[in-house]
Design a protein around this motif. Structure first.
Motif, PDB file in Angstrom:
ATOM      1  N   ASN A 146      24.067 -47.451   5.555  1.00 33.88           N
ATOM      2  CA  ASN A 146      22.604 -47.337   5.537  1.00 33.88           C
ATOM      3  C   ASN A 146      21.917 -48.263   6.545  1.00 33.88           C
ATOM      4  OD1 ASN A 146      22.427 -45.437   3.277  1.00 33.88           O
ATOM      5  ND2 ASN A 146      23.230 -47.138   2.070  1.00 33.88           N
ATOM      6  N   ALA A 147      22.695 -48.966   7.350  1.00 32.06           N
ATOM      7  CA  ALA A 147      22.117 -49.858   8.356  1.00 32.06           C
ATOM      8  C   ALA A 147      21.556 -49.046   9.528  1.00 32.06           C
ATOM      9  CB  ALA A 147      23.168 -50.849   8.853  1.00 32.06           C
ATOM     10  N   VAL A 148      20.699 -49.681  10.321  1.00 39.42           N
ATOM     11  CA  VAL A 148      20.069 -48.975  11.439  1.00 39.42           C
ATOM     12  C   VAL A 148      19.993 -49.861  12.680  1.00 39.42           C
ATOM     13  CG1 VAL A 148      18.682 -47.458   9.980  1.00 39.42           C
ATOM     14  CG2 VAL A 148      17.735 -49.649  10.718  1.00 39.42           C
ATOM     15  N   LEU A 149      20.000 -49.192  13.828  1.00 45.14           N
ATOM     16  CA  LEU A 149      19.627 -49.800  15.100  1.00 45.14           C
ATOM     17  C   LEU A 149      18.280 -49.196  15.498  1.00 45.14           C
ATOM     18  CD1 LEU A 149      23.005 -49.693  17.089  1.00 45.14           C
ATOM     19  CD2 LEU A 149      22.107 -51.501  15.622  1.00 45.14           C
ATOM     20  N   GLY A 150      17.802 -49.547  16.697  1.00 43.73           N
ATOM     21  CA  GLY A 150      16.517 -49.019  17.138  1.00 43.73           C
ATOM     22  C   GLY A 150      16.484 -48.811  18.633  1.00 43.73           C
ATOM     23  N   PRO A 151      15.422 -48.200  19.153  1.00 43.96           N
ATOM     24  CA  PRO A 151      15.284 -48.010  20.592  1.00 43.96           C
ATOM     25  C   PRO A 151      15.183 -49.347  21.328  1.00 43.96           C
ATOM     26  CG  PRO A 151      13.771 -46.592  19.378  1.00 43.96           C
ATOM     27  CD  PRO A 151      14.341 -47.563  18.390  1.00 43.96           C
ATOM     28  N   VAL A 152      15.487 -49.324  22.629  1.00 39.86           N
ATOM     29  CA  VAL A 152      15.407 -50.535  23.453  1.00 39.86           C
ATOM     30  C   VAL A 152      14.384 -50.341  24.572  1.00 39.86           C
ATOM     31  CG1 VAL A 152      17.751 -51.285  22.931  1.00 39.86           C
ATOM     32  CG2 VAL A 152      17.374 -49.768  24.874  1.00 39.86           C
ATOM     33  N   PRO A 229      14.081 -45.956  13.196  1.00 40.01           N
ATOM     34  CA  PRO A 229      15.445 -46.315  12.778  1.00 40.01           C
ATOM     35  C   PRO A 229      16.474 -45.274  13.215  1.00 40.01           C
ATOM     36  CG  PRO A 229      14.234 -45.399  10.926  1.00 40.01           C
ATOM     37  CD  PRO A 229      13.270 -45.443  12.073  1.00 40.01           C
ATOM     38  N   LEU A 230      17.526 -45.743  13.842  1.00 42.87           N
ATOM     39  CA  LEU A 230      18.625 -44.880  14.267  1.00 42.87           C
ATOM     40  C   LEU A 230      19.836 -45.192  13.396  1.00 42.87           C
ATOM     41  CD1 LEU A 230      18.141 -45.386  18.112  1.00 42.87           C
ATOM     42  CD2 LEU A 230      17.455 -43.387  16.773  1.00 42.87           C
ATOM     43  N   GLY A 231      20.193 -44.232  12.535  1.00 44.11           N
ATOM     44  CA  GLY A 231      21.293 -44.451  11.601  1.00 44.11           C
ATOM     45  C   GLY A 231      22.646 -44.124  12.183  1.00 44.11           C
ATOM     46  N   VAL A 232      23.656 -44.270  11.346  1.00 41.52           N
ATOM     47  CA  VAL A 232      25.048 -44.088  11.773  1.00 41.52           C
ATOM     48  C   VAL A 232      25.284 -42.697  12.350  1.00 41.52           C
ATOM     49  CG1 VAL A 232      27.433 -43.973  10.950  1.00 41.52           C
ATOM     50  CG2 VAL A 232      25.935 -45.818  10.164  1.00 41.52           C
ATOM     51  N   ASP A 233      24.812 -41.668  11.668  1.00 46.73           N
ATOM     52  CA  ASP A 233      25.050 -40.294  12.133  1.00 46.73           C
ATOM     53  C   ASP A 233      24.446 -40.053  13.508  1.00 46.73           C
ATOM     54  OD1 ASP A 233      26.418 -39.748   9.818  1.00 46.73           O
ATOM     55  OD2 ASP A 233      24.705 -38.824   8.798  1.00 46.73           O
ATOM     56  N   LYS A 234      23.216 -40.519  13.707  1.00 47.56           N
ATOM     57  CA  LYS A 234      22.549 -40.330  14.995  1.00 47.56           C
ATOM     58  C   LYS A 234      23.273 -41.082  16.103  1.00 47.56           C
ATOM     59  CE  LYS A 234      19.374 -39.128  17.933  1.00 47.56           C
ATOM     60  NZ  LYS A 234      19.297 -37.730  18.414  1.00 47.56           N
ATOM     61  N   LEU A 235      23.715 -42.290  15.823  1.00 47.92           N
ATOM     62  CA  LEU A 235      24.402 -43.101  16.829  1.00 47.92           C
ATOM     63  C   LEU A 235      25.743 -42.474  17.204  1.00 47.92           C
ATOM     64  CD1 LEU A 235      23.591 -46.600  15.322  1.00 47.92           C
ATOM     65  CD2 LEU A 235      22.581 -45.601  17.377  1.00 47.92           C
ATOM     66  N   ARG A 236      26.438 -41.933  16.217  1.00 48.22           N
ATOM     67  CA  ARG A 236      27.696 -41.233  16.509  1.00 48.22           C
ATOM     68  C   ARG A 236      27.432 -39.966  17.315  1.00 48.22           C
ATOM     69  NH1 ARG A 236      30.554 -41.898  10.546  1.00 48.22           N
ATOM     70  NH2 ARG A 236      31.568 -43.918  10.944  1.00 48.22           N
ATOM     71  N   LEU A 238      25.146 -39.603  19.458  1.00 45.75           N
ATOM     72  CA  LEU A 238      24.902 -40.025  20.840  1.00 45.75           C
ATOM     73  C   LEU A 238      26.198 -40.349  21.577  1.00 45.75           C
ATOM     74  CD1 LEU A 238      21.801 -42.378  20.411  1.00 45.75           C
ATOM     75  CD2 LEU A 238      21.846 -40.076  21.367  1.00 45.75           C
ATOM     76  N   GLY A 239      27.252 -40.652  20.805  1.00 49.84           N
ATOM     77  CA  GLY A 239      28.542 -40.950  21.432  1.00 49.84           C
ATOM     78  C   GLY A 239      28.966 -42.398  21.359  1.00 49.84           C
ATOM     79  N   LEU A 240      28.275 -43.189  20.533  1.00 48.36           N
ATOM     80  CA  LEU A 240      28.649 -44.594  20.386  1.00 48.36           C
ATOM     81  C   LEU A 240      29.792 -44.735  19.385  1.00 48.36           C
ATOM     82  CD1 LEU A 240      25.084 -46.178  20.295  1.00 48.36           C
ATOM     83  CD2 LEU A 240      26.739 -46.321  22.172  1.00 48.36           C
ATOM     84  N   ASN A 241      30.617 -45.761  19.599  1.00 50.15           N
ATOM     85  CA  ASN A 241      31.763 -46.019  18.731  1.00 50.15           C
ATOM     86  C   ASN A 241      31.300 -46.798  17.506  1.00 50.15           C
ATOM     87  OD1 ASN A 241      34.322 -46.375  17.663  1.00 50.15           O
ATOM     88  ND2 ASN A 241      34.854 -48.052  19.044  1.00 50.15           N
ATOM     89  N   VAL A 242      31.032 -46.093  16.411  1.00 55.09           N
ATOM     90  CA  VAL A 242      30.452 -46.699  15.209  1.00 55.09           C
ATOM     91  C   VAL A 242      31.393 -46.531  14.028  1.00 55.09           C
ATOM     92  CG1 VAL A 242      28.517 -46.697  13.600  1.00 55.09           C
ATOM     93  CG2 VAL A 242      28.114 -46.255  16.027  1.00 55.09           C
ATOM     94  N   SER A 243      31.652 -47.637  13.337  1.00 54.68           N
ATOM     95  CA  SER A 243      32.458 -47.645  12.117  1.00 54.68           C
ATOM     96  C   SER A 243      31.581 -48.115  10.965  1.00 54.68           C
ATOM     97  CB  SER A 243      33.657 -48.582  12.287  1.00 54.68           C
ATOM     98  OG  SER A 243      34.239 -48.910  11.032  1.00 54.68           O
ATOM     99  N   THR A 244      31.955 -47.776   9.740  1.00 60.90           N
ATOM    100  CA  THR A 244      31.202 -48.244   8.576  1.00 60.90           C
ATOM    101  C   THR A 244      32.044 -49.162   7.683  1.00 60.90           C
ATOM    102  OG1 THR A 244      31.816 -46.201   7.397  1.00 60.90           O
ATOM    103  CG2 THR A 244      29.686 -46.223   8.512  1.00 60.90           C
ATOM    104  N   GLU A 245      33.109 -49.722   8.245  1.00 56.73           N
ATOM    105  CA  GLU A 245      34.001 -50.594   7.471  1.00 56.73           C
ATOM    106  C   GLU A 245      33.533 -52.046   7.555  1.00 56.73           C
ATOM    107  OE1 GLU A 245      36.381 -49.335   5.570  1.00 56.73           O
ATOM    108  OE2 GLU A 245      35.800 -47.333   6.259  1.00 56.73           O
ATOM    109  N   VAL A 246      32.405 -52.343   6.937  1.00 52.03           N
ATOM    110  CA  VAL A 246      31.876 -53.705   6.944  1.00 52.03           C
ATOM    111  C   VAL A 246      32.673 -54.567   5.967  1.00 52.03           C
ATOM    112  CG1 VAL A 246      29.857 -55.158   6.501  1.00 52.03           C
ATOM    113  CG2 VAL A 246      29.570 -52.901   7.553  1.00 52.03           C
ATOM    114  N   PRO A 247      33.225 -55.692   6.409  1.00 52.66           N
ATOM    115  CA  PRO A 247      33.975 -56.555   5.487  1.00 52.66           C
ATOM    116  C   PRO A 247      33.097 -57.058   4.344  1.00 52.66           C
ATOM    117  CG  PRO A 247      34.355 -57.187   7.776  1.00 52.66           C
ATOM    118  CD  PRO A 247      33.233 -56.208   7.794  1.00 52.66           C
ATOM    119  N   GLU A 248      33.668 -57.151   3.164  1.00 56.06           N
ATOM    120  CA  GLU A 248      32.918 -57.595   1.994  1.00 56.06           C
ATOM    121  C   GLU A 248      32.351 -59.002   2.190  1.00 56.06           C
ATOM    122  OE1 GLU A 248      30.970 -57.561  -1.463  1.00 56.06           O
ATOM    123  OE2 GLU A 248      32.013 -55.836  -0.571  1.00 56.06           O
TER     124      GLU A 248
END
Length: 281
Positions: A146-152, A229-236, A238-248
């Motif tokens: 559920n994390a997000v990035l944004g435009p630059v 907000p740019l979520g995981v699905d949108k970033l993927r 676009l072609g970015l290498n995105v994982s959702t395995e955040v360490p506890e």
């Protein structure tokens, strides 16, 4: 002197100094807990862990909150941490930020993309604007689902550069003030510079030029509002290498950066323990 008065005076000063020192003692305790958790995470991941976390924090006797952004002091500290890291050692940079100074974010991104070892940027909640720029320098972006990035896209005096350029399309040249024309010239340069920089950043990590250009156009030209907000699905997508395995441990670390508590009732409240669904036989 009355012994009762002396005792009350001693108690008063003891309480005063305790209240005065309590914020400092609390910050010291939090720092030690953060360092211990970072050390645990480094041992687990065999990497250098660096945090760039901007939350409101309370300071002083009255616990006055202040808001933090990426600044030159941040870039100095991150660059120092990278210099202290062996070239082949992985780096895990944990980011939680609304953004900040473009110069500072660019310096951090430059240092990360030039690091020979694997670079992973971990985002437990959000990394907007300059935080996104730093994330683009990573070999891998690790985000909470559920994390997000944004435009630059560049901002000039709080105004999107792309919006300033729109004035040239809506008005005839003779109807535009000189100041606006100057701002539009600077805006175009700022957008071109950011697009070229994002392309370079992505290509330095091995991305194909056409793909890098497409991502730069998407993120740096004002297609979205700056807080979109740019979520995981949108970033993927676009072609970015995105994982959702955040360490506890990253989530545990975020708990050690509490927001200041005021007199108001907290807006979010829950029983702070993990629940498990009982298995039916």
């Amino acid at each position: 002197m009355n012994p009762i008065y002396s005792l009350l005076s001693l108690i008063f000063w003891f309480i005063f100094f305790f209240l005065f020192l309590m914020p400092a003692l609390r910050r010291y305790s939090l720092n030690k807990a953060r360092e211990a958790l970072i050390s645990t995470l480094e041992e687990k991941r065999k990497s250098r862990v660096i945090t760039l976390i901007h939350r409101q924090e309370s300071v002083g006797f009255f616990g006055i909150p202040f808001i933090r952004y990426i600044n030159i002091e941040d870039s100095e500290q991150v660059l120092r941490a990278i210099r202290l890291t062996p070239p082949d050692m992985p780096i895990d940079l944990i980011i939680h930020t609304p953004g900040g100074l473009a110069l500072a974010a660019t310096q951090i991104a430059n240092a990360l993309v030039r690091h020979k070892g694997p670079v992973r940027v971990i985002i437990p909640h959000y990394a907007m604007s300059g935080g996104t720029l730093i994330a683009l320098a990573a070999d891998e972006i690790i985000m909470d689902p559920n994390a997000v990035l944004g435009p630059v896209d560049p901002q000039l005096q709080g105004i999107p550069a792309a919006s300033i350029l729109k004035v040239l399309e809506k008005k005839e040249l003779k109807d535009i003030e000189d100041h606006t024309l100057i701002m539009a010239d600077v805006a175009q340069k700022a957008i071109d510079q950011m697009v070229n920089y994002v392309v370079w950043l992505l290509m330095e990590n091995g991305m194909e030029e056409e793909k890098a250009k497409a991502i730069a156009q998407e993120l740096a030209t004002g297609k979205y509002t700056h807080d979109f907000p740019l979520g995981v699905d949108k970033l993927r997508e676009l072609g970015l290498n995105v994982s959702t395995e955040v360490p506890e441990e990253v989530y545990q670390l975020m708990e050690l950066y509490p927001q200041p508590m005021g007199a108001q009732v907290p807006s979010v409240q829950y029983i702070p323990v993990p629940y498990r669904t009982e298995k039916k036989l």
